[in-house]
Design a protein around this motif. Structure first.
Motif, PDB file in Angstrom:
ATOM      1  N   UNK A  76       0.834  -1.196   0.000  1.00  0.00           N
ATOM      2  CA  UNK A  76       0.000   0.000   0.000  1.00  0.00           C
ATOM      3  C   UNK A  76       0.874   1.253   0.000  1.00  0.00           C
ATOM      4  N   UNK A  77       0.273   2.365  -0.419  1.00  0.00           N
ATOM      5  CA  UNK A  77       0.990   3.647  -0.381  1.00  0.00           C
ATOM      6  C   UNK A  77       1.436   3.971   1.045  1.00  0.00           C
ATOM      7  N   UNK A  78       0.599   3.630   2.014  1.00  0.00           N
ATOM      8  CA  UNK A  78       0.937   3.899   3.413  1.00  0.00           C
ATOM      9  C   UNK A  78       2.162   3.118   3.873  1.00  0.00           C
ATOM     10  N   UNK A  79       2.226   1.837   3.489  1.00  0.00           N
ATOM     11  CA  UNK A  79       3.390   1.032   3.864  1.00  0.00           C
ATOM     12  C   UNK A  79       4.664   1.578   3.233  1.00  0.00           C
ATOM     13  N   UNK A  80       4.587   1.910   1.954  1.00  0.00           N
ATOM     14  CA  UNK A  80       5.759   2.454   1.270  1.00  0.00           C
ATOM     15  C   UNK A  80       6.167   3.783   1.898  1.00  0.00           C
ATOM     16  N   UNK A  81       5.193   4.622   2.210  1.00  0.00           N
ATOM     17  CA  UNK A  81       5.496   5.927   2.809  1.00  0.00           C
ATOM     18  C   UNK A  81       6.184   5.787   4.161  1.00  0.00           C
ATOM     19  N   UNK A  82       5.750   4.835   4.952  1.00  0.00           N
ATOM     20  CA  UNK A  82       6.368   4.618   6.266  1.00  0.00           C
ATOM     21  C   UNK A  82       7.840   4.272   6.122  1.00  0.00           C
ATOM     22  N   UNK A  83       8.141   3.391   5.194  1.00  0.00           N
ATOM     23  CA  UNK A  83       9.536   2.983   4.981  1.00  0.00           C
ATOM     24  C   UNK A  83      10.333   4.142   4.396  1.00  0.00           C
ATOM     25  N   UNK A  84       9.773   4.839   3.423  1.00  0.00           N
ATOM     26  CA  UNK A  84      10.463   5.975   2.811  1.00  0.00           C
ATOM     27  C   UNK A  84      10.716   7.060   3.855  1.00  0.00           C
ATOM     28  N   UNK A  85       9.771   7.298   4.765  1.00  0.00           N
ATOM     29  CA  UNK A  85       9.973   8.292   5.830  1.00  0.00           C
ATOM     30  C   UNK A  85      11.231   7.976   6.636  1.00  0.00           C
ATOM     31  N   UNK A  86      11.393   6.713   7.002  1.00  0.00           N
ATOM     32  CA  UNK A  86      12.558   6.316   7.793  1.00  0.00           C
ATOM     33  C   UNK A  86      13.849   6.426   6.988  1.00  0.00           C
ATOM     34  N   UNK A  87      13.785   6.012   5.723  1.00  0.00           N
ATOM     35  CA  UNK A  87      14.971   6.126   4.871  1.00  0.00           C
ATOM     36  C   UNK A  87      15.355   7.591   4.653  1.00  0.00           C
ATOM     37  N   UNK A  88      14.349   8.446   4.528  1.00  0.00           N
ATOM     38  CA  UNK A  88      14.611   9.876   4.356  1.00  0.00           C
ATOM     39  C   UNK A  88      15.251  10.452   5.619  1.00  0.00           C
ATOM     40  N   UNK A  89      14.731  10.067   6.760  1.00  0.00           N
ATOM     41  CA  UNK A  89      15.285  10.525   8.042  1.00  0.00           C
ATOM     42  C   UNK A  89      16.753  10.123   8.181  1.00  0.00           C
ATOM     43  N   UNK A  90      17.107   8.951   7.634  1.00  0.00           N
ATOM     44  CA  UNK A  90      18.484   8.457   7.697  1.00  0.00           C
ATOM     45  C   UNK A  90      19.363   9.003   6.576  1.00  0.00           C
ATOM     46  N   UNK A  91      18.788   9.851   5.722  1.00  0.00           N
ATOM     47  CA  UNK A  91      19.559  10.466   4.646  1.00  0.00           C
ATOM     48  C   UNK A  91      19.816   9.552   3.458  1.00  0.00           C
ATOM     49  N   UNK A  92      19.026   8.482   3.332  1.00  0.00           N
ATOM     50  CA  UNK A  92      19.251   7.507   2.265  1.00  0.00           C
ATOM     51  C   UNK A  92      18.378   7.741   1.036  1.00  0.00           C
ATOM     52  N   UNK A  93      17.262   8.442   1.209  1.00  0.00           N
ATOM     53  CA  UNK A  93      16.406   8.809   0.078  1.00  0.00           C
ATOM     54  C   UNK A  93      16.022  10.277   0.219  1.00  0.00           C
ATOM     55  N   UNK A  94      15.637  10.853  -0.912  1.00  0.00           N
ATOM     56  CA  UNK A  94      15.148  12.233  -0.923  1.00  0.00           C
ATOM     57  C   UNK A  94      13.813  12.263  -1.646  1.00  0.00           C
ATOM     58  N   UNK A  95      12.914  13.079  -1.119  1.00  0.00           N
ATOM     59  CA  UNK A  95      11.614  13.290  -1.761  1.00  0.00           C
ATOM     60  C   UNK A  95      11.626  14.646  -2.447  1.00  0.00           C
TER      61      UNK A  95
END
Length: 156
Positions: A76-95
């Protein structure tokens, strides 16, 4: 397989054998996933879902819509967003918001995310290679072909 096992299998109704095959596939999949989860946790202090998101972004090699990422990962979009939020916080992805449509957000790996994923992927490949080390080219071709047939039947 012994002649006795082969004979017993031929006596079992086909639907029952198909069910047993599905259960064996499921056991192999779960066992492999568990080994990969443990490897990623111990060696890289990460999770399999984080690895999967990073792998999808790495393969795409360009900013990707969050909705496309969710579809690719079958979550789901929600599941992906949760993981992306954490990766973004760790500096591994950018939105990056899309200028023409504020509802759309693109996501991509940062240089740090790309480097970390490449390290994780090397180890991941080694673990998978070890798990399936008893299979040679012919075995892998046979499994691939059988799974393709099963997929074709599923889509029919």
């Amino acid at each position: 397989m012994s002649a006795k096992e082969n004979s017993a299998d031929n006596q079992t109704p086909l639907p029952r054998r198909r069910l047993r095959t599905w259960l064996r596939l499921l056991r192999v999949t779960r066992s492999t996933e568990n080994q990969l989860r443990e490897f990623l946790r111990v060696t890289h202090d990460t999770t399999l879902p984080r690895f999967d998101v990073m792998a999808a972004l790495y393969r795409e090699d360009a900013p990707m819509k969050m909705s496309d990422l969710s579809k690719m990962l079958l979550v789901s979009n929600g599941n992906a967003s949760t993981i992306v939020n954490r990766l973004e916080k760790d500096g591994l992805v950018a939105r990056t918001p899309v200028a023409k449509d504020r509802r759309v957000v693109n996501v991509e790996l940062t240089p740090l995310g790309r480097t970390q994923f490449e390290e994780q992927a090397k180890g991941h490949e080694t673990v998978v290679d070890d798990i399936f080390s008893t299979l040679d080219h012919d075995d892998l071709d046979l499994i691939r072909d059988l799974l393709r047939r099963a997929e074709a039947g599923e889509q029919a």
